[in-house]
Design a protein around this motif. Structure first.
Motif, PDB file in Angstrom:
ATOM      1  N   SER A  19       0.815  -1.184  -0.112  1.00 33.26           N
ATOM      2  CA  SER A  19       0.137   0.005  -0.056  1.00 33.26           C
ATOM      3  C   SER A  19       0.915   1.395  -0.213  1.00 33.26           C
ATOM      4  N   ASP A  20       1.084   1.709  -1.264  1.00 30.95           N
ATOM      5  CA  ASP A  20       2.117   2.770  -1.314  1.00 30.95           C
ATOM      6  C   ASP A  20       1.740   3.642  -2.478  1.00 30.95           C
ATOM      7  N   GLU A  21       2.377   4.856  -2.630  1.00 32.45           N
ATOM      8  CA  GLU A  21       2.336   5.618  -3.681  1.00 32.45           C
ATOM      9  C   GLU A  21       3.342   5.124  -4.737  1.00 32.45           C
ATOM     10  N   VAL A  22       3.223   5.054  -6.114  1.00 30.61           N
ATOM     11  CA  VAL A  22       3.852   4.762  -7.124  1.00 30.61           C
ATOM     12  C   VAL A  22       3.763   5.725  -8.405  1.00 30.61           C
ATOM     13  N   GLU A  23       5.161   5.433  -9.219  1.00 30.19           N
ATOM     14  CA  GLU A  23       5.146   6.316 -10.482  1.00 30.19           C
ATOM     15  C   GLU A  23       4.432   5.708 -11.558  1.00 30.19           C
ATOM     16  N   PHE A  24       4.658   4.188 -11.721  1.00 26.81           N
ATOM     17  CA  PHE A  24       3.826   3.550 -12.630  1.00 26.81           C
ATOM     18  C   PHE A  24       3.778   2.112 -12.131  1.00 26.81           C
ATOM     19  N   MET A  25       2.905   1.195 -12.787  1.00 24.17           N
ATOM     20  CA  MET A  25       3.075  -0.041 -12.393  1.00 24.17           C
ATOM     21  C   MET A  25       2.594  -0.825 -13.905  1.00 24.17           C
ATOM     22  N   VAL A  26       2.853  -2.160 -14.126  1.00 22.03           N
ATOM     23  CA  VAL A  26       2.613  -2.912 -15.210  1.00 22.03           C
ATOM     24  C   VAL A  26       2.386  -4.326 -14.607  1.00 22.03           C
ATOM     25  N   VAL A  27       1.022  -4.497 -15.136  1.00 17.07           N
ATOM     26  CA  VAL A  27       0.436  -5.925 -14.478  1.00 17.07           C
ATOM     27  C   VAL A  27       0.448  -6.865 -15.440  1.00 17.07           C
ATOM     28  N   PRO A  28       0.485  -8.395 -15.279  1.00 16.98           N
ATOM     29  CA  PRO A  28       0.118  -9.216 -16.075  1.00 16.98           C
ATOM     30  C   PRO A  28      -1.280  -9.587 -16.252  1.00 16.98           C
ATOM     31  N   ALA A  29      -1.918  -8.811 -17.084  1.00 19.34           N
ATOM     32  CA  ALA A  29      -3.313  -8.900 -17.527  1.00 19.34           C
ATOM     33  C   ALA A  29      -3.536 -10.115 -18.235  1.00 19.34           C
ATOM     34  N   VAL A  30      -4.756 -10.498 -18.511  1.00 16.50           N
ATOM     35  CA  VAL A  30      -5.162 -11.886 -19.079  1.00 16.50           C
ATOM     36  C   VAL A  30      -4.759 -11.638 -20.633  1.00 16.50           C
ATOM     37  N   GLU A  31      -5.093 -10.361 -21.409  1.00 16.63           N
ATOM     38  CA  GLU A  31      -4.818 -10.030 -22.631  1.00 16.63           C
ATOM     39  C   GLU A  31      -3.522  -9.787 -22.784  1.00 16.63           C
ATOM     40  N   VAL A  44     -11.296  -2.088 -14.932  1.00 13.66           N
ATOM     41  CA  VAL A  44     -11.164  -3.231 -14.419  1.00 13.66           C
ATOM     42  C   VAL A  44     -10.639  -4.138 -15.320  1.00 13.66           C
ATOM     43  N   ALA A  45      -9.282  -5.019 -14.855  1.00 12.88           N
ATOM     44  CA  ALA A  45      -8.926  -6.068 -15.738  1.00 12.88           C
ATOM     45  C   ALA A  45      -8.676  -7.446 -14.981  1.00 12.88           C
ATOM     46  N   GLY A  46      -8.917  -8.453 -15.706  1.00  7.71           N
ATOM     47  CA  GLY A  46      -8.368  -9.586 -15.007  1.00  7.71           C
ATOM     48  C   GLY A  46      -6.994  -9.854 -15.216  1.00  7.71           C
ATOM     49  N   LEU A  47      -6.484 -10.802 -14.133  1.00  5.52           N
ATOM     50  CA  LEU A  47      -5.000 -10.954 -13.923  1.00  5.52           C
ATOM     51  C   LEU A  47      -4.357 -12.482 -14.314  1.00  5.52           C
ATOM     52  N   LYS A  48      -3.699 -12.627 -14.795  1.00  4.12           N
ATOM     53  CA  LYS A  48      -3.046 -14.011 -15.021  1.00  4.12           C
ATOM     54  C   LYS A  48      -1.601 -14.235 -14.005  1.00  4.12           C
ATOM     55  N   THR A  61      12.471   0.293  -9.289  1.00  2.00           N
ATOM     56  CA  THR A  61      11.562  -0.380 -10.027  1.00  2.00           C
ATOM     57  C   THR A  61      11.655  -1.861  -9.172  1.00  2.00           C
ATOM     58  N   ARG A  62      10.593  -2.315  -8.612  1.00  2.00           N
ATOM     59  CA  ARG A  62      10.249  -3.333  -7.884  1.00  2.00           C
ATOM     60  C   ARG A  62       9.267  -4.522  -8.523  1.00  2.00           C
ATOM     61  N   HIS A  63       9.605  -5.728  -8.333  1.00  2.00           N
ATOM     62  CA  HIS A  63       8.623  -6.845  -8.812  1.00  2.00           C
ATOM     63  C   HIS A  63       8.217  -7.660  -7.904  1.00  2.00           C
ATOM     64  N   MET A  64       6.850  -8.245  -8.071  1.00  2.00           N
ATOM     65  CA  MET A  64       6.131  -8.856  -7.205  1.00  2.00           C
ATOM     66  C   MET A  64       5.410 -10.102  -8.333  1.00  2.00           C
ATOM     67  N   ALA A  65       5.518 -11.425  -7.628  1.00  2.00           N
ATOM     68  CA  ALA A  65       4.978 -12.505  -8.305  1.00  2.00           C
ATOM     69  C   ALA A  65       3.499 -12.531  -7.814  1.00  2.00           C
ATOM     70  N   VAL A  66       2.467 -12.603  -8.998  1.00  5.68           N
ATOM     71  CA  VAL A  66       1.061 -12.438  -8.588  1.00  5.68           C
ATOM     72  C   VAL A  66       0.559 -13.758  -9.229  1.00  5.68           C
ATOM     73  N   SER A  67      -0.454 -14.292  -8.679  1.00  3.82           N
ATOM     74  CA  SER A  67      -1.182 -15.629  -9.336  1.00  3.82           C
ATOM     75  C   SER A  67      -2.647 -15.354  -9.627  1.00  3.82           C
ATOM     76  N   GLY A  68      -2.941 -14.532 -10.569  1.00  8.46           N
ATOM     77  CA  GLY A  68      -4.191 -14.397 -10.821  1.00  8.46           C
ATOM     78  C   GLY A  68      -5.075 -13.502 -10.069  1.00  8.46           C
ATOM     79  N   GLY A  69      -6.172 -13.028 -10.309  1.00  7.89           N
ATOM     80  CA  GLY A  69      -7.170 -12.019  -9.571  1.00  7.89           C
ATOM     81  C   GLY A  69      -7.708 -10.848 -10.548  1.00  7.89           C
ATOM     82  N   PHE A  70      -7.648  -9.731 -10.009  1.00 10.88           N
ATOM     83  CA  PHE A  70      -8.102  -8.684 -10.608  1.00 10.88           C
ATOM     84  C   PHE A  70      -7.729  -7.481 -10.332  1.00 10.88           C
ATOM     85  N   MET A  71      -7.680  -6.432 -11.247  1.00  3.52           N
ATOM     86  CA  MET A  71      -7.235  -4.886 -10.950  1.00  3.52           C
ATOM     87  C   MET A  71      -8.369  -4.159 -11.345  1.00  3.52           C
TER      88      MET A  71
END
Length: 139
Positions: A19-31, A44-48, A61-71
């Protein structure tokens, strides 16, 4: 909030991972990968399974492994509701590599007792965890 940042929250059923302020982010969306900057249009986007990356106000720039969900993105706030999420710096890379090897062995066996889809997902999760951990080790 700075003029170039927005609030990012990453939440799993177990905890608030970020939970923080960020300048940008890139997520692994379904598409495909989806980038977000300040003043992004509501969506709203589905994540893979994959790696979420973000740059904090410190310029790193930091990284995080995610397993599905929504944004959801609305009013300069992005909320990621993920099944699982781990910061790259928190991942045990040896354990992730062992999980990768187990999943690869299961996929090679191809017996009726092996759930092929489950083994593929385990491999994808392990690869995402390794990628996030290795990327954050370079910081």
């Amino acid at each position: 909030m700075a003029e170039s940042t927005f609030m990012l929250e990453v939440v799993t059923p177990e905890r608030i991972v970020l939970s923080d302020e960020v300048e940008f982010m890139v997520v692994p969306a379904v598409e495909g990968e989806l980038g977000v900057l300040r003043n992004h249009a509501p969506m709203v986007a589905g994540l893979k399974i994959g790696v979420l990356r973000y740059r904090g106000t410190d310029g790193i720039t930091r990284h995080m492994a995610v397993s599905g969900g929504f944004m959801e993105v609305i009013d300069n706030e992005a909320i990621v509701l993920a099944e699982t999420a781990e910061r790259g710096s928190e991942i045990d890379i040896l354990r992730a590599k062992a999980a990768k090897e187990r999943a690869e062995r299961r996929l090679q066996q191809r017996t009726e007792e092996i759930n092929f889809v489950r083994a593929q997902m385990a491999l994808q999760r392990a690869l995402a965890r390794i990628k996030a951990a290795e990327a954050d080790q370079r910081l």
